[in-house]
Enzyme design. Structure first.
Site, PDB file in Angstrom:
ATOM      1  N   ASP A   1       0.855  -1.189   0.000  1.00  0.00           N
ATOM      2  CA  ASP A   1       0.000   0.000   0.000  1.00  0.00           C
ATOM      3  C   ASP A   1       0.887   1.233   0.000  1.00  0.00           C
ATOM      4  O   ASP A   1       1.791   1.343   0.830  1.00  0.00           O
ATOM      5  CB  ASP A   1      -0.889   0.027   1.248  1.00  0.00           C
ATOM      6  CG  ASP A   1      -2.017  -0.986   1.160  1.00  0.00           C
ATOM      7  OD1 ASP A   1      -2.138  -1.645   0.111  1.00  0.00           O
ATOM      8  OD2 ASP A   1      -2.766  -1.123   2.139  1.00  0.00           O
TER       9      ASP A   1
ATOM     10  N   ASP B   1     -13.674  -7.036  -4.701  1.00  0.00           N
ATOM     11  CA  ASP B   1     -13.821  -7.271  -3.258  1.00  0.00           C
ATOM     12  C   ASP B   1     -15.172  -7.929  -3.035  1.00  0.00           C
ATOM     13  O   ASP B   1     -16.198  -7.428  -3.498  1.00  0.00           O
ATOM     14  CB  ASP B   1     -13.760  -5.951  -2.483  1.00  0.00           C
ATOM     15  CG  ASP B   1     -12.387  -5.302  -2.566  1.00  0.00           C
ATOM     16  OD1 ASP B   1     -11.412  -6.017  -2.869  1.00  0.00           O
ATOM     17  OD2 ASP B   1     -12.289  -4.080  -2.344  1.00  0.00           O
TER      18      ASP B   1
END
Lengths: 196, 250
Positions: free
Chosen positions: B11, B130
């Site tokens: 990230d 997701d």
């Protein structure tokens, strides 16, 4: 110095970055006049073989590539251009190596594209694979493959079918994988080509 | 044999790594390029950078990051986050990204998948999904698992493939962060319905979970973040474990 045929078939940032990393000098061949500046040639390529062939013809470089006698390395679609024909767009190609580029789909029971790291078996006498051990892994991304051939295939790879991971005919070399994305072994291939 | 891939995910925000990193020999744990280099040396097969930079202005740092990674790293990498239109993807392509991953933008505008595949080839387009179980059924979630949609996950994955996705990155929000293993049942079910590579994500906690996901779901790749960043799983050891279990790795 290596000249990269800059014919607009895909992004060459990764290739130039890899050459830079291993300390190989390079320049761009944008037009016919640039061709004589370099003693070896790389034909990169991503995307559609038929479209790439049209773009290459537009540069006017085709006859120079065929006739120069300089070491030539085709990468991915750049290697497929060396063959006679591709099923992608039913395109007639350079026909330097009398083989066909075929679609994986319907010929194999696996996922298409063939994407990821696969091991190859190089021929022992091919100078491009000097220092590369058998079953080294290289990074592939392609939906079309060049048929395997006893005479011209210089490295074999298997993805349900056995196909040409690399070709050699005289001063012409080709690799289906991406040496610029294949870790150390990939960088070794670029170094070997620069020293042919 | 085509090898199964191990993919660490980083990230990044404003060009820096955000999640904690616990490598012993890093000079700067916040430098994504140095971290990426470490992973490539350890035998990672690919890298994913998830850009969570909030503001449009700061996107320039992301582009610089992509360029720096492409210059210094010799394995493929994907960048995701903040890609809403063709132009965003094109800038990343020319900065040296091998693939881009799109998530919410594709759900909001599915035609984006077609446009990206047509313009840059489907090998460039990863569709990240997701998913979360509601009443026994998997649904697509947006904004990192916060917003539910009415789209069934299996339907969406199939549509993404038809529109030109080159790969699917499937994250189970129910398993993500639990360290109890991947959702092998869902992954196997999805894997059987598509003919493009599937990357498993969410739930990795120990080496055996990677063995399980490759053996039970036969996915093409497995992605994880914290277990790698905190050194809980070392990639060379993980690969040895996979090899011992008959799984082909590089």
């Amino acid at each position: 110095m290596i000249g990269i045929v800059n014919y607009g078939a895909g992004n060459i940032f990764s290739l130039t970055a890899a050459l830079h990393r291993v300390g190989i000098a390079y320049g761009m061949i944008d037009k016919v006049a640039d061709f004589d500046l370099y003693d070896r040639i790389i034909i990169p390529g991503v995307g559609h073989a038929g479209a790439a062939m049209l773009k290459l013809q537009e540069t006017g470089l085709v006859q120079h590539i065929i006739a120069s006698g300089k070491p030539v390395l085709g990468i991915c679609v750049g290697m497929q251009l060396l063959t006679a024909f591709s099923e992608e767009g039913s395109a007639e190609l350079l026909n330097i190596v009398p083989l066909k580029t075929l679609h994986f789909e319907k010929r194999i029971g696996k996922k298409v594209p063939h994407m990821g790291w696969n091991s190859i078996v190089p021929k022992k006498d091919c100078p491009l694979f000097k220092g590369i051990s058998e079953n080294s892994y290289f990074y592939f991304v392609h939906s079309y493959f060049i048929e395997a051939d006893e005479q011209y295939t210089s490295a074999f790879c298997t993805y349900d079918v056995v196909f040409s991971a690399a070709l050699q005919k005289d001063n012409f070399y080709g690799v289906q994988f991406h040496p610029e994305k294949s870790g150390k072994p990939g960088e070794q291939i670029l170094l070997n080509f620069s020293q042919l | 044999m085509l090898a199964k891939r191990i993919i660490p995910c980083l990230d990044v925000k404003d060009g820096r790594t955000v999640k904690g990193v616990n490598f012993v020999d890093l000079r700067d744990a916040g430098d994504p390029v140095e971290l990426a280099w470490q992973y490539s040396q350890q035998g990672a097969d690919e890298l994913v950078f998830l850009d969570i930079t909030a503001t449009h202005e700061k996107r320039k740092t992301t582009i610089e990051l992509v360029k720096a990674v492409a210059k210094q790293i010799n394995i493929p990498f994907t960048i995701g986050g903040g890609i809403n239109e063709l132009k965003d993807a094109e800038i990343l392509l020319h900065a040296g990204a091998d693939k881009i991953s799109i998530n919410s933008a594709a759900v909001r505008n599915p035609a984006l998948i077609d446009e990206l595949a047509r313009s840059f080839g489907r090998q460039f387009v990863v569709v990240a999904v997701d998913t979360r179980v509601v009443d026994g059924e998997n649904f697509v979630y947006l904004r990192g698992g916060r917003d539910k949609t009415d789209i069934r996950t299996e339907d969406w994955v199939k549509e993404a493939e038809q529109r030109g996705a080159g790969e699917i990155l499937l994250t189970s929000m129910d398993h993500d962060g639990t360290k109890n293993g991947f959702d092998n049942t869902l992954l196997r079910q999805i894997n059987e319905t598509i003919n493009i590579p599937l990357i498993a994500s969410g739930g990795a906690g120990k080496q055996a979970h990677f063995v399980d996901v490759f053996q039970q779901a036969n996915v093409d790749a497995a992605l994880a973040a914290s277990v790698f960043h905190y050194g809980e799983i070392l990639i060379p050891e993980l690969k040895e474990t996979l090899r011992t279990n008959g799984i082909v790795v590089r």
